[in-house]
Design a protein around this motif. Structure first.
Motif, short mmCIF file in Angstrom:
data_model
loop_
_atom_site.label_atom_id
_atom_site.label_comp_id
_atom_site.label_asym_id
_atom_site.label_seq_id
_atom_site.Cartn_x
_atom_site.Cartn_y
_atom_site.Cartn_z
N UNK A 154 0.83 -1.20 0.00
CA UNK A 154 0.00 0.00 0.00
C UNK A 154 0.87 1.25 0.00
N UNK A 155 0.36 2.30 -0.63
CA UNK A 155 1.05 3.59 -0.66
C UNK A 155 0.06 4.67 -0.23
N UNK A 156 0.59 5.73 0.36
CA UNK A 156 -0.26 6.84 0.78
C UNK A 156 -0.75 7.60 -0.45
N UNK A 157 -2.04 7.86 -0.50
CA UNK A 157 -2.62 8.64 -1.58
C UNK A 157 -3.09 10.00 -1.09
N UNK A 158 -3.25 10.13 0.23
CA UNK A 158 -3.68 11.40 0.80
C UNK A 158 -3.30 11.40 2.27
N UNK A 159 -2.96 12.58 2.77
CA UNK A 159 -2.63 12.73 4.19
C UNK A 159 -3.60 13.73 4.80
N UNK A 160 -4.17 13.35 5.93
CA UNK A 160 -5.11 14.19 6.65
C UNK A 160 -4.49 14.54 8.00
N UNK A 161 -5.18 15.30 8.80
CA UNK A 161 -4.63 15.74 10.08
C UNK A 161 -4.19 14.55 10.96
N UNK A 162 -5.05 13.54 11.06
CA UNK A 162 -4.72 12.43 11.97
C UNK A 162 -4.71 11.06 11.30
N UNK A 163 -4.90 11.00 9.99
CA UNK A 163 -4.90 9.69 9.33
C UNK A 163 -4.38 9.81 7.89
N UNK A 164 -4.06 8.63 7.34
CA UNK A 164 -3.65 8.51 5.95
C UNK A 164 -4.72 7.75 5.18
N UNK A 165 -4.87 8.10 3.91
CA UNK A 165 -5.61 7.27 2.97
C UNK A 165 -4.55 6.50 2.19
N UNK A 166 -4.71 5.19 2.12
CA UNK A 166 -3.75 4.32 1.43
C UNK A 166 -4.46 3.56 0.33
N UNK A 167 -3.71 3.17 -0.68
CA UNK A 167 -4.25 2.36 -1.78
C UNK A 167 -3.25 1.27 -2.10
N UNK A 168 -3.76 0.15 -2.53
CA UNK A 168 -2.91 -0.96 -2.93
C UNK A 168 -2.28 -0.61 -4.28
#
Length: 170
Positions: free
Chosen positions: A151-165
């Protein structure tokens, strides 16, 4: 390797051969609710939902879960011993991974959960070839584990990451 199963249902089982025995992902059943609740409560600091889950709330979740199409919660077992869980659901034309929990720390760092995750992803893709995504709190030690598992980070938010395979999304 996992046995090919092309129809996911609420009662499915995925078996994975390992050097130490039988690794299995099987659909969560009512008698798993105690473990699911305990594991989630013990590790709630790493999840978006941080409230204590009571037995009543866990039963309520399970009742609703059983009616949702394309939502699967698996118990990860090694030689018939429940060691963790992981869920995947179809949301907005993407597979969303949720509640991946190593319930028994003594089974950690041996590759079992990674093999189980890959088998779950393979089967989800066989059902519907949609992107596979997840959201994970930055404080969750699983961030590095997800990256190790493709998985790689696709977006970074204040307290979490969005990841995608990355194997099917990028």
């Amino acid at each position: 390797d996992a046995l090919p199963i092309y129809i996911m249902n609420k009662n499915m089982t995925i078996r994975i051969a390992t050097e130490v025995g039988s690794l299995t992902l099987r659909a969560a059943r009512e008698n798993d609710l105690g473990n699911l609740r305990q594991w989630k409560n013990e590790q709630r600091e790493f999840f978006f939902h941080k409230d204590i889950i009571t037995p009543e709330l866990q039963r309520e979740w399970f009742t609703k879960f059983q009616t949702r199409n394309h939502d699967y919660m698996f118990i990860v077992e090694l030689n018939d011993k429940s060691m963790g869980c992981m869920g995947i659901r179809l949301l907005d034309d993407a597979w969303d991974i949720y509640n991946v929990i190593l319930g028994l720390p003594e089974y950690g760092k041996k590759g079992y959960m990674g093999k189980a995750l890959q088998a779950m992803l393979t089967h989800a893709q066989a059902v519907s070839n949609y992107p596979i995504t997840l959201q994970v709190l930055k404080v969750n030690p699983a961030v590095a584990w997800y990256k190790k598992n493709g998985f790689v980070a696709t977006d970074e938010h204040a307290d979490y990451y969005s990841l995608a395979n990355q194997s099917n999304n990028i």
